[in-house]
Design a protein around this motif. Structure first.
Motif, mmCIF file in Angstrom:
data_model
loop_
_atom_site.group_PDB
_atom_site.id
_atom_site.type_symbol
_atom_site.label_atom_id
_atom_site.label_comp_id
_atom_site.label_asym_id
_atom_site.label_seq_id
_atom_site.Cartn_x
_atom_site.Cartn_y
_atom_site.Cartn_z
ATOM 1 N N ARG A 68 5.926 -0.283 -1.597
ATOM 2 C CA ARG A 68 5.419 1.011 -1.136
ATOM 3 C C ARG A 68 6.008 2.145 -1.965
ATOM 4 N NH1 ARG A 68 6.857 0.648 3.814
ATOM 5 N NH2 ARG A 68 4.860 -0.104 4.626
ATOM 6 N N ALA A 69 7.304 2.048 -2.276
ATOM 7 C CA ALA A 69 7.984 3.112 -3.014
ATOM 8 C C ALA A 69 7.532 3.190 -4.467
ATOM 9 C CB ALA A 69 9.497 2.909 -2.944
ATOM 10 N N ASP A 70 7.259 2.033 -5.107
ATOM 11 C CA ASP A 70 6.882 2.075 -6.529
ATOM 12 C C ASP A 70 5.383 2.236 -6.754
ATOM 13 O OD1 ASP A 70 5.703 -0.437 -6.138
ATOM 14 O OD2 ASP A 70 7.337 -1.542 -7.090
ATOM 15 N N GLY A 71 4.630 2.408 -5.671
ATOM 16 C CA GLY A 71 3.208 2.679 -5.796
ATOM 17 C C GLY A 71 2.313 1.460 -5.810
ATOM 18 N N THR A 72 2.901 0.258 -5.696
ATOM 19 C CA THR A 72 2.094 -0.964 -5.718
ATOM 20 C C THR A 72 1.109 -1.012 -4.554
ATOM 21 O OG1 THR A 72 3.858 -2.211 -6.821
ATOM 22 C CG2 THR A 72 2.169 -3.485 -5.666
ATOM 23 N N LEU A 73 1.573 -0.673 -3.367
ATOM 24 C CA LEU A 73 0.680 -0.713 -2.203
ATOM 25 C C LEU A 73 -0.459 0.285 -2.333
ATOM 26 C CD1 LEU A 73 2.983 -1.157 0.937
ATOM 27 C CD2 LEU A 73 1.781 -2.861 -0.403
ATOM 28 N N LYS A 74 -0.136 1.472 -2.823
ATOM 29 C CA LYS A 74 -1.172 2.488 -3.001
ATOM 30 C C LYS A 74 -2.227 2.016 -3.994
ATOM 31 C CE LYS A 74 -1.795 7.396 -4.080
ATOM 32 N NZ LYS A 74 -1.112 8.665 -4.482
ATOM 33 N N SER A 75 -1.785 1.368 -5.066
ATOM 34 C CA SER A 75 -2.722 0.846 -6.057
ATOM 35 C C SER A 75 -3.595 -0.257 -5.476
ATOM 36 C CB SER A 75 -1.958 0.314 -7.272
ATOM 37 O OG SER A 75 -1.221 1.338 -7.906
ATOM 38 N N LEU A 76 -2.983 -1.155 -4.706
ATOM 39 C CA LEU A 76 -3.753 -2.235 -4.082
ATOM 40 C C LEU A 76 -4.761 -1.697 -3.080
ATOM 41 C CD1 LEU A 76 -0.971 -4.928 -3.465
ATOM 42 C CD2 LEU A 76 -2.814 -5.019 -5.145
ATOM 43 N N TYR A 77 -4.383 -0.639 -2.380
ATOM 44 C CA TYR A 77 -5.264 -0.033 -1.391
ATOM 45 C C TYR A 77 -6.536 0.512 -2.042
ATOM 46 C CZ TYR A 77 -6.757 2.849 2.561
ATOM 47 O OH TYR A 77 -7.485 3.420 3.594
ATOM 48 N N GLY A 78 -6.415 0.926 -3.311
ATOM 49 C CA GLY A 78 -7.562 1.498 -4.009
ATOM 50 C C GLY A 78 -8.430 0.478 -4.712
ATOM 51 N N THR A 79 -8.100 -0.811 -4.586
ATOM 52 C CA THR A 79 -8.896 -1.863 -5.221
ATOM 53 C C THR A 79 -9.890 -2.453 -4.218
ATOM 54 O OG1 THR A 79 -7.400 -3.668 -4.616
ATOM 55 C CG2 THR A 79 -6.895 -2.429 -6.638
ATOM 56 N N PRO A 80 -10.880 -3.205 -4.703
ATOM 57 C CA PRO A 80 -11.836 -3.847 -3.774
ATOM 58 C C PRO A 80 -11.221 -4.995 -2.970
ATOM 59 C CG PRO A 80 -12.743 -3.649 -6.008
ATOM 60 C CD PRO A 80 -11.292 -3.358 -6.106
ATOM 61 N N MET A 81 -9.987 -5.368 -3.273
ATOM 62 C CA MET A 81 -9.366 -6.490 -2.568
ATOM 63 C C MET A 81 -9.325 -6.234 -1.063
ATOM 64 S SD MET A 81 -5.459 -7.971 -2.880
ATOM 65 C CE MET A 81 -4.789 -6.659 -1.825
ATOM 66 N N PRO A 82 -9.748 -7.202 -0.245
ATOM 67 C CA PRO A 82 -9.644 -7.027 1.209
ATOM 68 C C PRO A 82 -8.197 -6.790 1.627
ATOM 69 C CG PRO A 82 -10.980 -8.945 0.661
ATOM 70 C CD PRO A 82 -10.346 -8.497 -0.611
ATOM 71 N N ARG A 83 -7.990 -5.874 2.548
ATOM 72 C CA ARG A 83 -6.627 -5.562 2.974
ATOM 73 C C ARG A 83 -5.928 -6.803 3.531
ATOM 74 N NH1 ARG A 83 -8.575 -2.314 0.412
ATOM 75 N NH2 ARG A 83 -9.224 -0.202 0.940
ATOM 76 N N SER A 84 -6.708 -7.656 4.188
ATOM 77 C CA SER A 84 -6.121 -8.854 4.792
ATOM 78 C C SER A 84 -5.511 -9.777 3.751
ATOM 79 C CB SER A 84 -7.180 -9.615 5.599
ATOM 80 O OG SER A 84 -8.271 -10.005 4.757
ATOM 81 N N ALA A 85 -6.022 -9.748 2.501
ATOM 82 C CA ALA A 85 -5.511 -10.645 1.467
ATOM 83 C C ALA A 85 -4.047 -10.360 1.164
ATOM 84 C CB ALA A 85 -6.348 -10.508 0.195
ATOM 85 N N TYR A 86 -3.662 -9.097 1.222
ATOM 86 C CA TYR A 86 -2.265 -8.752 0.960
ATOM 87 C C TYR A 86 -1.350 -9.425 1.977
ATOM 88 C CZ TYR A 86 1.990 -5.972 0.541
ATOM 89 O OH TYR A 86 3.304 -5.579 0.389
ATOM 90 N N PHE A 87 -1.732 -9.350 3.243
ATOM 91 C CA PHE A 87 -0.894 -9.924 4.297
ATOM 92 C C PHE A 87 -0.946 -11.453 4.285
ATOM 93 C CE2 PHE A 87 -2.124 -5.676 5.739
ATOM 94 C CZ PHE A 87 -0.875 -5.109 5.910
#
Length: 278
Positions: free
Chosen positions: A98-117
């Motif tokens: 979250r601090a290095d911006g990885t989550l923000k970048s993933l949030y902006g991709t077409p990847m389903p949010r559930s895939a991260y979890f």
């Protein structure tokens, strides 16, 4: 790059990869990232083994009924290993991303949010299985630890699964309390160590002061360790537990309640970016 990763093109239409392919891809990424981080591997995998080696060598005394402290301790150190692989690992890694911006970048991709979890959960499960296998191997080879009997393996499985699930969800929730990975480590690690000391990991739980036993009973580690003791120790030692039994029904109830509470906390607190950022 494979079609499962980039999608395939038919005419003017692009077919996106299936959800299962995305899940597998994300799980692979999470596992690779974990094993590439030397500090995470050492702390999560090596530290529990060192605990077993040191305590097993120094505190190898008889508890009665032909049971050594090492046989008692292996249940606690497995519980501590699960806590490290789930709650500590999740809180620190997610706070860092979250601090290095990885989550923000993933949030902006077409990847389903559930895939991260899903990727995080697969990582926890894989690391948990690896920790347990290593600890059992060390215990059996070097300290003659007796493995659970055939009838006890199902109990071992559900206690491990419920404990890992509860701690993983709590780790995801706790990650939102820290601004970065360093502050998450400084926050979570001392709490985890205190819980280990009062939850029957390093000492017999019956030797812990009553007020500490009461505090420990509010958290999943105590119940996870108690459930695991039931599969490694003879029933005669159940009399040394506070209730005089293993209380497996209550173990399942408390760990299940923590799973629900952790899920609610995740929904209420999880953020894809730091506070105050857009």
């Amino acid at each position: 790059m494979s079609a499962a990763t980039t999608g395939t093109t038919t005419g003017d239409r692009t077919a996106l990869p299936s959800l299962s392919a995305v899940y597998r891809s994300r799980a692979g990424v999470e596992l690779k990232e974990f094993f590439r981080q030397r500090e995470s591997v050492v702390f999560t995998l090596v530290f529990p083994v060192l605990l077993l080696v040191v305590f097993g060598a120094v505190l190898d005394y008889d508890l009665g009924s032909g049971v050594t402290f090492t046989q008692y301790f292996v249940a606690g150190v497995i519980a501590a290993g699960i806590l490290g692989a789930s709650l500590q690992n999740m809180a620190i890694s997610i706070a860092t991303e979250r601090a290095d911006g990885t989550l923000k970048s993933l949030y902006g991709t077409p990847m389903p949010r559930s895939a991260y979890f899903v990727g995080k959960v697969v990582q926890v499960l894989a690391v948990t299985v690896l920790i347990i296998a290593i600890l059992l191997l060390v215990g059996v080879v070097f300290y003659d630890v007796d493995l659970p009997s055939g009838a006890d393996w199902p109990t071992f499985a559900w206690v491990t699964a419920l404990g890992a699930a509860a701690c993983t969800l709590l780790g995801i929730a706790v990650s939102s309390l820290a601004r970065n990975g360093r502050s998450a480590s400084a926050t979570v690690t001392p709490i985890a160590l205190v819980l280990q000391f009062i939850s029957g990991v390093f000492f017999q739980f019956s030797q812990v002061p009553v007020w500490m036993q009461t505090v420990a009973s509010f958290f999943p580690l105590k119940w996870m360790a108690q459930g695991l003791r039931s599969v490694f120790l003879p029933d005669a030692l159940a009399a040394q537990e506070p209730a005089g039994t293993w209380e497996l029904g209550r173990v399942a109830l408390v760990l299940g309640a923590w799973c629900l509470a952790g899920l609610v906390l995740c929904v209420l607190t999880f953020r894809w970016q730091e506070r105050g950022t857009r």
